[in-house]
Write an enzyme that holds these catalytic residues in place. Structure first.
Site, PDB file in Angstrom:
ATOM      1  N   TYR A 246      21.931 -46.679 -16.826  1.00 48.53           N
ATOM      2  CA  TYR A 246      22.594 -46.706 -15.524  1.00 48.53           C
ATOM      3  C   TYR A 246      23.493 -45.478 -15.366  1.00 48.53           C
ATOM      4  CZ  TYR A 246      26.061 -48.187 -12.037  1.00 48.53           C
ATOM      5  OH  TYR A 246      26.923 -48.246 -10.968  1.00 48.53           O
TER       6      TYR A 246
ATOM      7  N   GLU B 189      29.523 -54.915  -6.301  1.00 47.60           N
ATOM      8  CA  GLU B 189      30.860 -54.709  -6.857  1.00 47.60           C
ATOM      9  C   GLU B 189      31.747 -55.911  -6.546  1.00 47.60           C
ATOM     10  OE1 GLU B 189      31.968 -52.520  -8.898  1.00 47.60           O
ATOM     11  OE2 GLU B 189      30.551 -50.860  -8.792  1.00 47.60           O
TER      12      GLU B 189
ATOM     13  N   TRP C  47      30.817 -55.198 -15.438  1.00 45.94           N
ATOM     14  CA  TRP C  47      29.712 -54.596 -14.707  1.00 45.94           C
ATOM     15  C   TRP C  47      28.375 -54.837 -15.411  1.00 45.94           C
ATOM     16  CZ3 TRP C  47      28.316 -53.701 -10.146  1.00 45.94           C
ATOM     17  CH2 TRP C  47      27.248 -52.851  -9.833  1.00 45.94           C
TER      18      TRP C  47
END
Length: 198
Positions: free
Chosen positions: A22, A44, A52
């Site tokens: 990522y 988010e 995350w």
């Protein structure tokens, strides 16, 4: 995440392969697609109170559950869809976050119907250009993220506090916060220059 950057790859992306991929391919690259900017803002919001990596691992399940984050389709979700999503083990099943995503889609569509492009809105706060972080220290929020947060809240978006907004700004490249020693810091800048020339 580490308080400082001092490596060839940002310290938070060194251990988990998914986070590394990522980081290397997506994080910090200026995102101009309005739908993708909205998708990332919604993800988010789902991250609030979580990590995350949890969201990354569930991202494909989120996309399947939320009609590939098509705002028009999500905006039409009703209570039955809320219950369906609440029962989906592949996603974060918090009712408030699910409802906030549906409301976020309705706001997005409302902006679009008024001729307001979501990408232009997002980038208007920086004059269309990414902000270059110092690459030496990690901050959780800035005066700019506070400004954007206030405007998003004014429009009705939920789970868009200044810390969440700053993480989103980093993710979509509104801020380039790759470390000074990270190989992607320069790569992201090159991408920015190429995009500006198009």
């Amino acid at each position: 995440m580490s308080d400082t950057f001092s490596c060839e790859r940002c310290s938070w992306a060194q251990t988990d392969p998914l986070m590394r991929d990522y980081h290397d391919a997506e994080w910090g690259v200026p995102q101009r697609d309005p739908r993708m900017l909205w998708e990332m803002l919604m993800l988010e919001g789902f991250q609030a109170g979580l990590s995350w990596i949890t969201i990354l691992r569930k991202r494909e399940a989120f996309r399947a559950a939320f009609a590939d984050f098509d705002p028009v389709k999500v905006a039409a979700f009703g209570e039955g869809d809320v219950e369906r999503l609440r029962a989906d083990p592949g996603i974060v099943r918090a009712r408030a976050k699910i409802q906030a995503t549906i409301q976020g889609a309705q706001i997005y569509c409302g902006m679009q119907n008024r001729g307001e492009d979501f990408s232009e809105f997002c980038w208007s706060f920086t004059g269309g250009a990414p902000v270059l972080g110092d690459g030496k220290s990690w901050v959780a929020r800035t005066s700019l993220s506070e400004t954007i947060s206030k405007e998003l809240k004014r429009r009705g978006f939920k789970f868009v506090g200044p810390t969440i907004v700053y993480a989103w700004m980093q993710a979509v490249g509104i801020v380039n916060d790759h470390s000074v020693g990270c190989f992607r810091r320069h790569g992201v800048q090159q991408t920015t220059h190429q995009d500006d020339q198009v």
